[in-house]
Design a protein around this motif. Structure first.
Motif, PDB file in Angstrom:
ATOM      1  N   MET A   1       0.842  -1.204   0.000  1.00 38.66           N
ATOM      2  CA  MET A   1       0.000   0.000   0.000  1.00 38.66           C
ATOM      3  C   MET A   1       0.880   1.258   0.000  1.00 38.66           C
ATOM      4  O   MET A   1       0.519   2.274  -0.577  1.00 38.66           O
ATOM      5  CB  MET A   1      -0.958   0.013   1.200  1.00 38.66           C
ATOM      6  CG  MET A   1      -1.965  -1.146   1.216  1.00 38.66           C
ATOM      7  SD  MET A   1      -3.188  -1.095  -0.130  1.00 38.66           S
ATOM      8  CE  MET A   1      -3.859  -2.775  -0.052  1.00 38.66           C
ATOM      9  N   ASP A   2       2.051   1.186   0.644  1.00 38.65           N
ATOM     10  CA  ASP A   2       2.983   2.316   0.619  1.00 38.65           C
ATOM     11  C   ASP A   2       3.466   2.589  -0.806  1.00 38.65           C
ATOM     12  O   ASP A   2       3.586   3.747  -1.215  1.00 38.65           O
ATOM     13  CB  ASP A   2       4.199   2.047   1.519  1.00 38.65           C
ATOM     14  CG  ASP A   2       3.859   2.215   2.987  1.00 38.65           C
ATOM     15  OD1 ASP A   2       2.758   2.746   3.278  1.00 38.65           O
ATOM     16  OD2 ASP A   2       4.671   1.820   3.837  1.00 38.65           O
ATOM     17  N   VAL A   3       3.755   1.531  -1.547  1.00 33.95           N
ATOM     18  CA  VAL A   3       4.154   1.714  -2.952  1.00 33.95           C
ATOM     19  C   VAL A   3       3.000   2.374  -3.707  1.00 33.95           C
ATOM     20  O   VAL A   3       3.189   3.345  -4.443  1.00 33.95           O
ATOM     21  CB  VAL A   3       4.525   0.366  -3.619  1.00 33.95           C
ATOM     22  CG1 VAL A   3       4.784   0.575  -5.110  1.00 33.95           C
ATOM     23  CG2 VAL A   3       5.735  -0.268  -2.948  1.00 33.95           C
ATOM     24  N   PHE A   4       1.790   1.868  -3.495  1.00 30.73           N
ATOM     25  CA  PHE A   4       0.619   2.454  -4.172  1.00 30.73           C
ATOM     26  C   PHE A   4       0.532   3.950  -3.882  1.00 30.73           C
ATOM     27  O   PHE A   4       0.284   4.764  -4.763  1.00 30.73           O
ATOM     28  CB  PHE A   4      -0.684   1.783  -3.708  1.00 30.73           C
ATOM     29  CG  PHE A   4      -0.857   0.355  -4.171  1.00 30.73           C
ATOM     30  CD1 PHE A   4       0.013  -0.224  -5.075  1.00 30.73           C
ATOM     31  CD2 PHE A   4      -1.929  -0.419  -3.695  1.00 30.73           C
ATOM     32  CE1 PHE A   4      -0.144  -1.546  -5.507  1.00 30.73           C
ATOM     33  CE2 PHE A   4      -2.105  -1.724  -4.125  1.00 30.73           C
ATOM     34  CZ  PHE A   4      -1.216  -2.292  -5.022  1.00 30.73           C
ATOM     35  N   ARG A   5       0.772   4.315  -2.613  1.00 28.66           N
ATOM     36  CA  ARG A   5       0.613   5.722  -2.216  1.00 28.66           C
ATOM     37  C   ARG A   5       1.718   6.607  -2.776  1.00 28.66           C
ATOM     38  O   ARG A   5       1.601   7.824  -2.732  1.00 28.66           O
ATOM     39  CB  ARG A   5       0.528   5.843  -0.688  1.00 28.66           C
ATOM     40  CG  ARG A   5      -0.768   5.268  -0.161  1.00 28.66           C
ATOM     41  CD  ARG A   5      -1.180   5.777   1.212  1.00 28.66           C
ATOM     42  NE  ARG A   5      -2.479   5.172   1.540  1.00 28.66           N
ATOM     43  CZ  ARG A   5      -2.627   3.997   2.136  1.00 28.66           C
ATOM     44  NH1 ARG A   5      -1.570   3.297   2.506  1.00 28.66           N
ATOM     45  NH2 ARG A   5      -3.834   3.508   2.363  1.00 28.66           N
ATOM     46  N   ASP A   6       2.786   6.007  -3.282  1.00 25.65           N
ATOM     47  CA  ASP A   6       3.799   6.795  -3.982  1.00 25.65           C
ATOM     48  C   ASP A   6       3.297   7.263  -5.340  1.00 25.65           C
ATOM     49  O   ASP A   6       3.838   8.195  -5.925  1.00 25.65           O
ATOM     50  CB  ASP A   6       5.059   5.949  -4.217  1.00 25.65           C
ATOM     51  CG  ASP A   6       6.064   6.152  -3.103  1.00 25.65           C
ATOM     52  OD1 ASP A   6       5.789   6.980  -2.205  1.00 25.65           O
ATOM     53  OD2 ASP A   6       7.110   5.483  -3.138  1.00 25.65           O
ATOM     54  N   PHE A   7       2.278   6.585  -5.866  1.00 29.12           N
ATOM     55  CA  PHE A   7       1.754   6.940  -7.183  1.00 29.12           C
ATOM     56  C   PHE A   7       0.611   7.941  -7.087  1.00 29.12           C
ATOM     57  O   PHE A   7       0.406   8.735  -7.983  1.00 29.12           O
ATOM     58  CB  PHE A   7       1.277   5.681  -7.922  1.00 29.12           C
ATOM     59  CG  PHE A   7       2.403   4.873  -8.469  1.00 29.12           C
ATOM     60  CD1 PHE A   7       2.701   4.922  -9.823  1.00 29.12           C
ATOM     61  CD2 PHE A   7       3.195   4.099  -7.635  1.00 29.12           C
ATOM     62  CE1 PHE A   7       3.765   4.197 -10.338  1.00 29.12           C
ATOM     63  CE2 PHE A   7       4.255   3.372  -8.131  1.00 29.12           C
ATOM     64  CZ  PHE A   7       4.551   3.414  -9.491  1.00 29.12           C
ATOM     65  N   THR A   8      -0.144   7.855  -6.011  1.00 28.37           N
ATOM     66  CA  THR A   8      -1.272   8.767  -5.813  1.00 28.37           C
ATOM     67  C   THR A   8      -1.692   8.746  -4.354  1.00 28.37           C
ATOM     68  O   THR A   8      -1.539   7.736  -3.665  1.00 28.37           O
ATOM     69  CB  THR A   8      -2.479   8.368  -6.689  1.00 28.37           C
ATOM     70  OG1 THR A   8      -3.608   9.151  -6.283  1.00 28.37           O
ATOM     71  CG2 THR A   8      -2.840   6.904  -6.534  1.00 28.37           C
TER      72      THR A   8
END
Ligand code: DCP
Ligand code: MG
Length: 375
Positions: free
Chosen positions: A87-94
């Motif tokens: 989820m942290d990786v996801f939050r790097d995108f948006t």
């Protein structure tokens, strides 16, 4: 126009086990409970799936279909940890991420896309897959389109390691050949009824006139019709209304002792009561979640005479629910207490996955009572 990704990790629990234990890589792995104690399969690695093994199957059946399968007991804390990394990786995108469970989420990537500058949805999706792989070792299947539900269907089509982009304008054509039961909100019963009316595919459904929808779906008519046409504008929700406050704990060793269970339940109930009080919430429904030694997980709920956040009524009702499940020799791996059905109407909003012990991160079927049909 919005650009929305639905991302779902491949064979999540099994892949985590294969990452942590190289000996399991490339082999059929069955994550779940023991076959001899009526355990079930939580998930199977892709190496096991050609044998017909799938989630929720009794482990005994799985072992019969796939005798070379390696049974691994679930490690939920590890999965939660890995989920957080993803989820942290996801939050790097948006910033706009809506987790649906430990292993899947919607992402609104509209800001990251800029076609004039050559940043296409496909490129963003490839980059997302690459970074998840690089930073966690997991593979994720991704669907991209202008709509949440189209993306969700798309992410499932080429699993594992899938990537399906549905360009804007192609939604209707993309959905048309798919079985009507694939549409979000159409359960197996409804699908059966629609089939009986000659509606087999989403395309069949989309071609029906508006008054037909009204007759068949009542209040849901418009939303089902838009979905069938791939045109719903449902936004990605980063905030979520608190529907329940809950706390759960997994024991290092299974507990069968009544007194000890009582003590744990008391602690959970006071935690929940305190957190309700802190949020100014009062609830009527008390739920007890239980996981047995064989990983069978279920919950029981009952209603208080009036909404409350007092520890005593919550504790008493929780204890009554648990007591009904105590049988000789039964031991517990996990207990949880939750309160829902709030009365004040001012349901507080919060970011997902922030509340410690919030069951929303756990798959929903675990939390709902077994008798409640999933939407
Ligand atoms: N899970 C479970 N019981 C189920 C379904 C799933 O315990 N009945 C758990 C195990 C899965 C995780 O939730 O690893 C994610 O569920 P998915 O449905 O996404 O299944 P997988 O990620 O395992 O496989 P897939 O590659 O099909 O997504
Ligand atoms: Mg998955």
């Amino acid at each position: 126009m919005a650009h929305i990704i639905h991302a779902d990790l491949d064979a999540f629990y099994a892949t985590v086990e294969q990452l942590d234990n190289p000996e399991l890589r490339g082999k059929p792995v069955l994550v779940g409970g023991r076959p001899e104690s009526r355990g079930v399969v939580a998930t199977a690695s892709y190496e096991a799936r050609p044998f017909g093994v799938h989630s929720a199957m009794p482990m005994r059946t799985a072992v019969r279909l796939c005798p070379q399968g390696i049974i691994v007991r679930p490690r939920f804390n590890r999965y939660r940890e890995m989920s957080r990394l993803v989820m942290d990786v996801f939050r790097d995108f948006t910033e706009i991420v809506e987790p649906l469970s430990l292993d899947e989420a919607y992402l609104d990537i509209s800001e990251a896309v800029n076609e004039a500058e050559g940043r296409w949805p496909l490129g963003v999706a490839l980059e997302l897959k690459r970074r998840v792989k690089e930073e966690t070792g997991l593979t994720v299947s991704v669907g991209v389109s202008a709509s949440k539900y189209v993306s969700k269907i798309a992410s499932d089509l080429q699993k594992p390691d899938g990537l399906v982009v549905v360009p804007s304008g192609d939604e209707t054509g993309f959905l048309a050949p798919l079985a009507v039961g694939k549409l979000w909100g159409i359960g197996p019963k409804t699908a059966e009824r629609l089939n009986a009316e000659g509606v087999e595919t989403i395309g069949d459904l989309a071609s029906k006139p508006t008054d037909w929808f009204a007759r068949v779906f009542g209040q849901r008519a418009e939303s089902v019709r838009l979905r069938a046409a791939g045109q719903d504008n449902e936004p990605v929700h980063t905030e979520r209304v608190t529907k329940s406050v809950s706390s759960e704990t997994t024991f290092p060793d299974d507990i069968g002792d009544t007194e000890e269970l009582h003590r744990v339940l008391d602690e959970l109930a006071s935690g929940v009561s305190g957190s309700l009080e802190g949020k100014g919430l009062q609830g009527r429904t008390v739920t007890v979640k239980m996981r047995l030694a064989d990983f069978t997980t279920f919950s029981r709920q009952s209603t208080l005479p009036r909404p409350s956040n007092d520890v005593d009524p919550i504790r008493e009702l929780a204890w009554r629910l648990l007591s009904a499940e105590l049988t000789a020799g039964r031991t517990f791996r996990l207990l949880g207490v939750g309160v829902s059905n709030f009365s004040d109407g001012e349901e507080e909003r919060q970011l997902p996955l922030t509340l410690e012990g919030d069951f929303s991160a756990v798959r929903r079927e675990w939390w709902l009572p077994e008798t409640t049909p999933l939407p």
